[in-house]
Design a protein around this motif. Structure first.
Motif, short mmCIF file in Angstrom:
data_model
loop_
_atom_site.label_atom_id
_atom_site.label_comp_id
_atom_site.label_asym_id
_atom_site.label_seq_id
_atom_site.Cartn_x
_atom_site.Cartn_y
_atom_site.Cartn_z
N LEU A 7 0.85 -1.19 0.00
CA LEU A 7 0.00 0.00 0.00
C LEU A 7 0.89 1.24 0.00
CD1 LEU A 7 -3.20 0.61 1.99
CD2 LEU A 7 -1.50 2.40 1.82
N LEU A 8 0.70 2.09 -1.01
CA LEU A 8 1.49 3.32 -1.14
C LEU A 8 0.54 4.52 -1.16
CD1 LEU A 8 3.66 1.97 -4.10
CD2 LEU A 8 4.51 2.33 -1.78
N HIS A 9 0.91 5.59 -0.49
CA HIS A 9 0.12 6.82 -0.58
C HIS A 9 0.64 7.55 -1.82
CE1 HIS A 9 -1.19 7.03 3.89
NE2 HIS A 9 -0.68 5.82 3.65
N ALA A 10 -0.22 7.77 -2.81
CA ALA A 10 0.25 8.35 -4.08
C ALA A 10 0.88 9.72 -3.89
CB ALA A 10 -0.92 8.44 -5.06
N CYS A 11 0.34 10.51 -2.97
CA CYS A 11 0.91 11.83 -2.67
C CYS A 11 0.36 12.28 -1.33
CB CYS A 11 0.56 12.85 -3.75
SG CYS A 11 -1.21 13.13 -3.93
N ALA A 12 1.04 13.24 -0.70
CA ALA A 12 0.60 13.82 0.57
C ALA A 12 0.34 12.72 1.61
CB ALA A 12 -0.65 14.67 0.37
N GLY B 17 8.42 -8.49 -8.00
CA GLY B 17 7.09 -8.88 -8.47
C GLY B 17 5.98 -8.46 -7.52
N HIS B 18 6.20 -7.38 -6.76
CA HIS B 18 5.16 -6.90 -5.84
C HIS B 18 4.06 -6.16 -6.61
CE1 HIS B 18 7.57 -8.25 -2.64
NE2 HIS B 18 8.35 -7.21 -2.51
N PHE B 19 2.92 -6.07 -5.97
CA PHE B 19 1.76 -5.41 -6.58
C PHE B 19 1.41 -4.17 -5.77
CE2 PHE B 19 -2.72 -4.58 -7.22
CZ PHE B 19 -2.90 -4.79 -8.58
N PRO B 20 1.50 -2.97 -6.38
CA PRO B 20 1.19 -1.75 -5.61
C PRO B 20 -0.30 -1.45 -5.58
CG PRO B 20 2.29 -1.21 -7.69
CD PRO B 20 2.02 -2.68 -7.73
N TYR B 21 -0.77 -1.07 -4.38
CA TYR B 21 -2.10 -0.47 -4.27
C TYR B 21 -1.87 0.99 -3.89
CZ TYR B 21 -6.72 0.91 -2.75
OH TYR B 21 -7.94 1.58 -2.64
N PHE B 22 -2.21 1.90 -4.79
CA PHE B 22 -2.05 3.33 -4.50
C PHE B 22 -3.33 3.87 -3.87
CE2 PHE B 22 1.33 3.00 -7.65
CZ PHE B 22 2.31 3.84 -7.09
N ASP B 23 -3.16 4.51 -2.73
CA ASP B 23 -4.28 5.20 -2.10
C ASP B 23 -4.08 6.68 -2.38
OD1 ASP B 23 -6.23 6.26 -0.53
OD2 ASP B 23 -5.69 5.17 1.29
N MET B 24 -5.00 7.25 -3.15
CA MET B 24 -4.83 8.67 -3.53
C MET B 24 -6.02 9.48 -3.01
SD MET B 24 -3.56 10.42 -7.05
CE MET B 24 -4.77 9.75 -8.19
N ALA B 25 -5.86 10.01 -1.81
CA ALA B 25 -6.95 10.77 -1.18
C ALA B 25 -6.76 12.27 -1.33
CB ALA B 25 -7.05 10.39 0.30
N TYR B 26 -5.63 12.68 -1.95
CA TYR B 26 -5.32 14.12 -1.96
C TYR B 26 -4.82 14.61 -3.32
CZ TYR B 26 -5.60 13.23 3.01
OH TYR B 26 -6.06 12.86 4.25
N GLN B 27 -5.33 14.05 -4.40
CA GLN B 27 -4.81 14.48 -5.71
C GLN B 27 -5.12 15.97 -5.92
OE1 GLN B 27 -6.37 12.44 -9.19
NE2 GLN B 27 -4.70 13.17 -10.48
#
Ligand code: PLP
Length: 399
Positions: free
Chosen positions: A195-200, A224-234
């Motif tokens: 789980l990655l925070h896309a920004c902020a 070979g990891h799979f990213p889940y981006f959580d973008m709550a502040y674009q």
């Protein structure tokens, strides 16, 4: 036997000895964020401040409603709000959301590799993805940054997905624990979900630099990891929606398959409308169609279909050139102003042109030399807000 029957009858009529049906249910612990709001509401002091919940407020503590959203509301007035949406949500809303995140005309969109459904804001996007992970990425853990938004743990726990933490924040430098992060990426079992925070990043406000994002992407690709981006502040990190989505686009350019949760709670001020989008980039149009059908299969028994009103508002703003431009403007300055505090001495060399300085004087009654130099000695706690707003008004989109 008779005495046993009598005893049971006594228990049944005696309120003192009867255990209530839910006596064994313990009080749930208060949510660490929303629990603060409860305390705030219960405090009667006129001096109270709520600095807990992440919601933008005006000077009177009221939620900020963007002008573009007010205008969109006016334009959709009288629409058929009472109709059900399909399980997957509003098609145009999804299409606009996906373009906003991945970039207009991105090859993964053109090649129909994106599976997407409307979601109940950012939380709902995480929840549906976690359920999908449980079903179709069996045995994988989710790696969550330390620290993170507290609800992430609850969401994946309730979906029955095991989670682990990866190093993110380094208190000593008050920055990113880049080495620790890369070590944890390398040590996680192949094919883990990160789980990655896309920004902020919430709660630290510490984001990787573009070069660090590239290194993280490469390290995750290797494992070979799979990213889940959580973008709550674009749009709320740099003031520029494209720049804020750069992390995701870096991963796409590196050929990652990934998932993304988008929220419009903060960046459009639509907190209570619960508007968001979950998308998954797959290898092919066939796979994307199958994945999307499974996302709908997750959503149907959970909440049947998402709400309509907020999705119509977002669609109106994003589809209309004029409203979208207004939204960008309202979301914030596209410019960085850290030079104002980075520079030393009494003056800030702002970078504003002579014309901008003229506009400040003519429209806002603010005066400075035409080379854009601001004497910081003239700025005080009473005029700083008006100054910032005036500078934003004359510079927006023009530097
Ligand atoms: C990182 C992160 N993800 C998701 C959310 C979810 O917000 P919402 O469900 O209101 O869109 C938040 C809100 O604070 C957040 O900070």
């Amino acid at each position: 036997m008779l005495s046993l029957t009598r005893k049971l009858a006594e228990v049944a009529v005696s309120p003192a000895s009867a255990a209530t049906l839910f006596a064994g249910v313990p009080e749930a612990p208060k949510d660490p964020i929303l629990g603060i709001t409860e305390k705030f509401l219960a405090d009667s002091s006129p001096m109270k401040m709520n600095l807990g919940v992440g919601a933008y407020r005006d000077d009177n503590g009221q939620p900020v409603v963007l002008d573009c959203v007010r205008e969109a509301e006016r334009r959709i007035a009288g629409k058929a709000f009472m109709e059900y949406l399909p399980i997957g949500g509003l098609r145009d809303f999804i299409s606009e959301s996906v373009q906003l995140a991945y970039g207009e005309g991105h090859p993964v969109i053109a090649d129909k590799q994106v599976a997407a459904v409307q979601a109940l804001s950012g939380t709902g996007a995480c929840r549906v993805f976690a359920e999908f992970q449980k079903r179709y990425m069996p045995g994988t853990k989710v790696y969550i940054p330390a620290p993170t938004w507290s609800n992430h743990f609850n969401i994946w726990r309730d979906a029955g997905v095991e989670f682990a933490k990866y190093r993110y924040y380094q208190p000593a430098s008050r920055g990113l624990d880049f080495e620790g992060l890369l070590e944890d990426v390398a040590a996680a079992p192949r094919g883990s979900v990160f789980l990655l925070h896309a920004c902020a990043h919430n709660p630290t406000g510490v984001d990787p630099t573009p070069a660090q994002w590239r290194a993280i992407s490469a390290a995750m690709k290797e494992r070979g990891h799979f990213p889940y981006f959580d973008m709550a502040y674009q749009g709320f990190a740099s003031g520029d929606c494209d720049r804020d989505a750069a992390s995701i686009r870096t991963f796409l350019a590196d050929g990652h398959r990934l998932a993304l949760g988008q929220s419009y709670a903060k960046n459009m001020g639509l907190y209570g409308q619960r508007v968001g989008c979950l998308s998954i980039v797959a290898d092919s149009a066939r796979d994307a169609a199958a994945v999307e059908s499974q996302l709908r299969a997750v959503a149907r028994p959970m909440y049947s279909s998402p709400p309509l009103h907020g999705a119509l508002l977002v669609t109106k703003v994003l589809q209309d050139k004029e409203l979208k431009a207004q939204w960008y403007k309202e979301t914030g300055s596209q410019l960085t102003w850290n030079h104002v505090t980075d520079q030393i001495g009494m003056f800030a060399y702002s970078g504003m042109s002579g014309e901008m300085v003229d506009a400040l004087a003519a429209q806002h009654h603010i005066y400075m030399t035409r080379d854009g130099r601001i004497s910081m000695a003239g700025v005080n706690s009473r005029n700083v807000d008006r100054l910032a707003q005036a500078i934003h008004a004359v510079t927006s989109g023009r530097l």
